[in-house]
Write a protein that holds these residues in place. Sequence first.
Motif, mmCIF file in Angstrom:
data_model
loop_
_atom_site.group_PDB
_atom_site.id
_atom_site.type_symbol
_atom_site.label_atom_id
_atom_site.label_comp_id
_atom_site.label_asym_id
_atom_site.label_seq_id
_atom_site.Cartn_x
_atom_site.Cartn_y
_atom_site.Cartn_z
ATOM 1 N N GLY A 1 0.725 -1.271 -0.159
ATOM 2 C CA GLY A 1 -0.245 -0.265 0.013
ATOM 3 C C GLY A 1 0.647 1.297 0.067
ATOM 4 O O GLY A 1 0.188 2.384 -0.167
ATOM 5 N N ALA A 2 1.961 1.496 -0.119
ATOM 6 C CA ALA A 2 2.957 2.451 -0.184
ATOM 7 C C ALA A 2 3.298 2.763 -1.465
ATOM 8 O O ALA A 2 3.134 1.891 -2.458
ATOM 9 N N GLN A 3 3.598 4.434 -1.595
ATOM 10 C CA GLN A 3 2.946 5.546 -2.741
ATOM 11 C C GLN A 3 4.273 6.039 -2.733
ATOM 12 O O GLN A 3 4.356 6.835 -1.321
ATOM 13 N N ARG A 4 4.828 6.172 -3.848
ATOM 14 C CA ARG A 4 5.569 7.373 -3.723
ATOM 15 C C ARG A 4 4.614 8.363 -4.800
ATOM 16 O O ARG A 4 5.481 7.380 -6.450
ATOM 17 N N GLU A 5 6.107 9.143 -5.621
ATOM 18 C CA GLU A 5 5.684 9.671 -7.097
ATOM 19 C C GLU A 5 6.758 10.673 -7.560
ATOM 20 O O GLU A 5 6.885 11.330 -7.941
ATOM 21 N N SER A 6 7.744 10.532 -7.041
ATOM 22 C CA SER A 6 8.926 12.040 -7.818
ATOM 23 C C SER A 6 9.969 10.756 -7.342
ATOM 24 O O SER A 6 10.326 9.480 -6.307
ATOM 25 N N GLY A 7 11.195 11.003 -8.710
ATOM 26 C CA GLY A 7 12.395 9.846 -8.096
ATOM 27 C C GLY A 7 13.323 9.788 -7.323
ATOM 28 O O GLY A 7 13.208 9.207 -6.779
ATOM 29 N N SER A 8 13.088 11.096 -6.624
ATOM 30 C CA SER A 8 14.524 11.259 -5.135
ATOM 31 C C SER A 8 13.330 10.159 -4.196
ATOM 32 O O SER A 8 14.228 9.553 -3.376
ATOM 33 N N THR A 9 12.314 10.268 -3.554
ATOM 34 C CA THR A 9 11.454 9.939 -2.669
ATOM 35 C C THR A 9 11.812 8.273 -2.746
ATOM 36 O O THR A 9 11.376 7.306 -2.197
ATOM 37 N N ALA A 10 11.087 7.868 -4.575
ATOM 38 C CA ALA A 10 11.250 6.489 -4.509
ATOM 39 C C ALA A 10 12.103 5.610 -4.209
ATOM 40 O O ALA A 10 12.544 4.697 -3.859
ATOM 41 N N LEU A 11 12.982 6.508 -4.601
ATOM 42 C CA LEU A 11 14.467 5.710 -4.576
ATOM 43 C C LEU A 11 14.819 5.339 -3.173
ATOM 44 O O LEU A 11 15.100 4.471 -2.472
ATOM 45 N N GLU A 12 14.632 6.234 -2.418
ATOM 46 C CA GLU A 12 14.890 6.747 -1.284
ATOM 47 C C GLU A 12 14.271 5.288 -0.257
ATOM 48 O O GLU A 12 13.674 4.608 0.202
ATOM 49 N N PHE A 13 12.423 5.250 -0.783
ATOM 50 C CA PHE A 13 11.983 4.105 -0.141
ATOM 51 C C PHE A 13 12.257 2.558 -0.375
ATOM 52 O O PHE A 13 12.358 1.883 0.012
ATOM 53 N N LEU A 14 12.750 2.996 -1.430
ATOM 54 C CA LEU A 14 13.232 1.755 -2.124
ATOM 55 C C LEU A 14 14.212 0.703 -1.358
ATOM 56 O O LEU A 14 14.720 0.229 -1.637
ATOM 57 N N SER A 15 15.588 1.825 -1.184
ATOM 58 C CA SER A 15 16.612 1.860 -0.538
ATOM 59 C C SER A 15 15.944 0.963 1.071
ATOM 60 O O SER A 15 17.150 0.502 1.653
ATOM 61 N N THR A 16 14.851 1.138 1.711
ATOM 62 C CA THR A 16 15.143 0.433 2.751
ATOM 63 C C THR A 16 13.555 -0.763 2.802
ATOM 64 O O THR A 16 13.592 -0.605 3.480
ATOM 65 N N VAL A 17 13.022 -0.913 1.526
ATOM 66 C CA VAL A 17 11.486 -1.497 1.602
ATOM 67 C C VAL A 17 12.480 -3.072 1.857
ATOM 68 O O VAL A 17 13.305 -3.299 1.189
ATOM 69 N N ALA A 18 10.995 -3.941 1.973
ATOM 70 C CA ALA A 18 11.970 -5.423 2.601
ATOM 71 C C ALA A 18 10.364 -5.782 2.572
ATOM 72 O O ALA A 18 9.286 -5.719 2.206
ATOM 73 N N ARG A 19 10.788 -7.437 1.932
ATOM 74 C CA ARG A 19 9.579 -7.685 2.267
ATOM 75 C C ARG A 19 9.234 -8.227 3.549
ATOM 76 O O ARG A 19 9.318 -8.128 4.262
ATOM 77 N N SER A 20 7.638 -8.581 3.263
ATOM 78 C CA SER A 20 6.478 -8.355 4.664
ATOM 79 C C SER A 20 5.642 -9.766 4.596
ATOM 80 O O SER A 20 4.931 -10.539 3.055
ATOM 81 N N ALA A 21 5.529 -11.163 5.679
ATOM 82 C CA ALA A 21 4.784 -11.953 5.586
ATOM 83 C C ALA A 21 3.872 -11.573 5.556
ATOM 84 O O ALA A 21 2.982 -12.245 5.340
ATOM 85 N N ASP A 22 2.718 -10.639 6.098
ATOM 86 C CA ASP A 22 2.013 -9.762 5.895
ATOM 87 C C ASP A 22 1.578 -9.720 4.794
ATOM 88 O O ASP A 22 -0.065 -9.304 4.338
ATOM 89 N N ASP A 23 1.997 -9.006 3.861
ATOM 90 C CA ASP A 23 1.533 -8.935 1.996
ATOM 91 C C ASP A 23 0.555 -9.809 1.380
ATOM 92 O O ASP A 23 1.495 -10.694 1.489
ATOM 93 N N ARG A 24 -0.435 -9.294 0.764
ATOM 94 C CA ARG A 24 -1.171 -10.167 0.112
ATOM 95 C C ARG A 24 -0.597 -10.657 -0.935
ATOM 96 O O ARG A 24 -0.882 -11.553 -2.050
ATOM 97 N N GLY A 25 0.159 -9.260 -1.315
ATOM 98 C CA GLY A 25 0.898 -9.909 -2.836
ATOM 99 C C GLY A 25 0.236 -9.450 -4.377
ATOM 100 O O GLY A 25 -0.893 -8.634 -4.112
ATOM 101 N N LEU A 26 -0.092 -10.276 -4.842
ATOM 102 C CA LEU A 26 -0.698 -9.847 -6.659
ATOM 103 C C LEU A 26 -2.256 -9.667 -6.516
ATOM 104 O O LEU A 26 -3.224 -9.503 -6.562
ATOM 105 N N ALA A 27 -2.453 -10.505 -5.056
ATOM 106 C CA ALA A 27 -3.673 -10.979 -4.776
ATOM 107 C C ALA A 27 -4.861 -9.784 -4.185
ATOM 108 O O ALA A 27 -6.127 -9.681 -4.785
ATOM 109 N N GLY A 28 -3.832 -8.782 -3.952
ATOM 110 C CA GLY A 28 -4.835 -7.631 -3.590
ATOM 111 C C GLY A 28 -4.655 -6.813 -4.700
ATOM 112 O O GLY A 28 -4.703 -4.969 -4.556
#
Length: 393
Positions: free
Chosen positions: A284-311
Amino acid sequence: MNAVLTRSRLIGTRLTTTGVWMAIAAVCLVLAGAWADYPELVTLGLAAAGTLLVGALWLVATPKLTVVREIQPRRVFEGDAAQGALTVVNVGRRRTPPLMVTETVAGHHTVVPVPALAAGSECTVGYPLPVTRRGRYVIPPVRLGHSDPLRLVQRGRASGGEHVVHVLPRVHALALVVAGGPQDAEGPTVSSAPLGGAAFHGLREYEPGDDWRRIHWGATARTGTVMTRHVVVPDEPRQLIVFDTSAVPYPTPSMFEHAVRVAASFCVAAERAGLPFQLRTTVGAQRESGSTALEFLSTVARSADDRGLAGMLELLRDVVSSTQGVALTVVTGRADNAAAELFALVRPKFLSVGLAQLIASESGAISRPRGVLAAAGQSSEQFATNWNRLVQR
């Protein structure tokens, strides 16, 4: 300027390894001499304790230092180097002892020596920062330490402030699918498009500050209300990157790291092409610019509670109801049959749909939903090669 000017702050005095052994020897000698009624041993123990006391008194006079710390750059890609530079100025009246600068990054200690400084002199030392892996690194103040001539007691000072360094995912050059969505001055428009363009969208009531040259006098005469032309930037194909952050598609941490790099590569490709884009994760996280998107991706992690493509249908509900043209790209692991059915449902709602799959091995067929541009790879490098070959052929 990434610099912090500060005087050093005392954070503690402690025994060095040599000082600890000296203290143990002093206690043992005094106890042994008292037990054996051997005054010479007691004298040696007291001498050792006195040496420690002299070392502690030696450090009472704290050197007066001014410290400037710089860290460049604050945002680096994986594999690139970040450097720290520390300028130490002796603002006191006496010569400072040699110093040891300790920089701590993610539990890793880097020790850099600083020579003794005469009154009024300065010294600049540079050192590499161990920030090689993707992540957000909070770097605490450096520790300046000095000791007595025998190196029995050490006093430390914290200098500078905290710094944050983002290590961004490594990116690869990717070709984008930009079918549809003309970008000429008279292309399709929507009311939510940015103002200030040259494309006519419609008429609206005049508002203070509007250019009077855009007043539509015919409509004003018919309605009795001052009407003005509503001109906007024409609609452009928006890039929507959906990154599957659930744990199931990525059996190993390295496979997830490759997927992060692919998602980052699509974001950078859209930014370099001058196309508006949005990054969404299946959590559910959203980013709309290059700098914030890449900074977000620098900390993103897998989540066992994430429904994935089912949602995914719920995740894209607000997008498919929009009248703007959107090119969808989904980054995931090996897509299953259920995911293929979802792509079949959403495909008519988008200008184009791309599917990026990171797979553990090339054995077995990858998912290729009808009407979807699908490519796969065991690594981000291999995927980039396969994707560009597919798009550019």
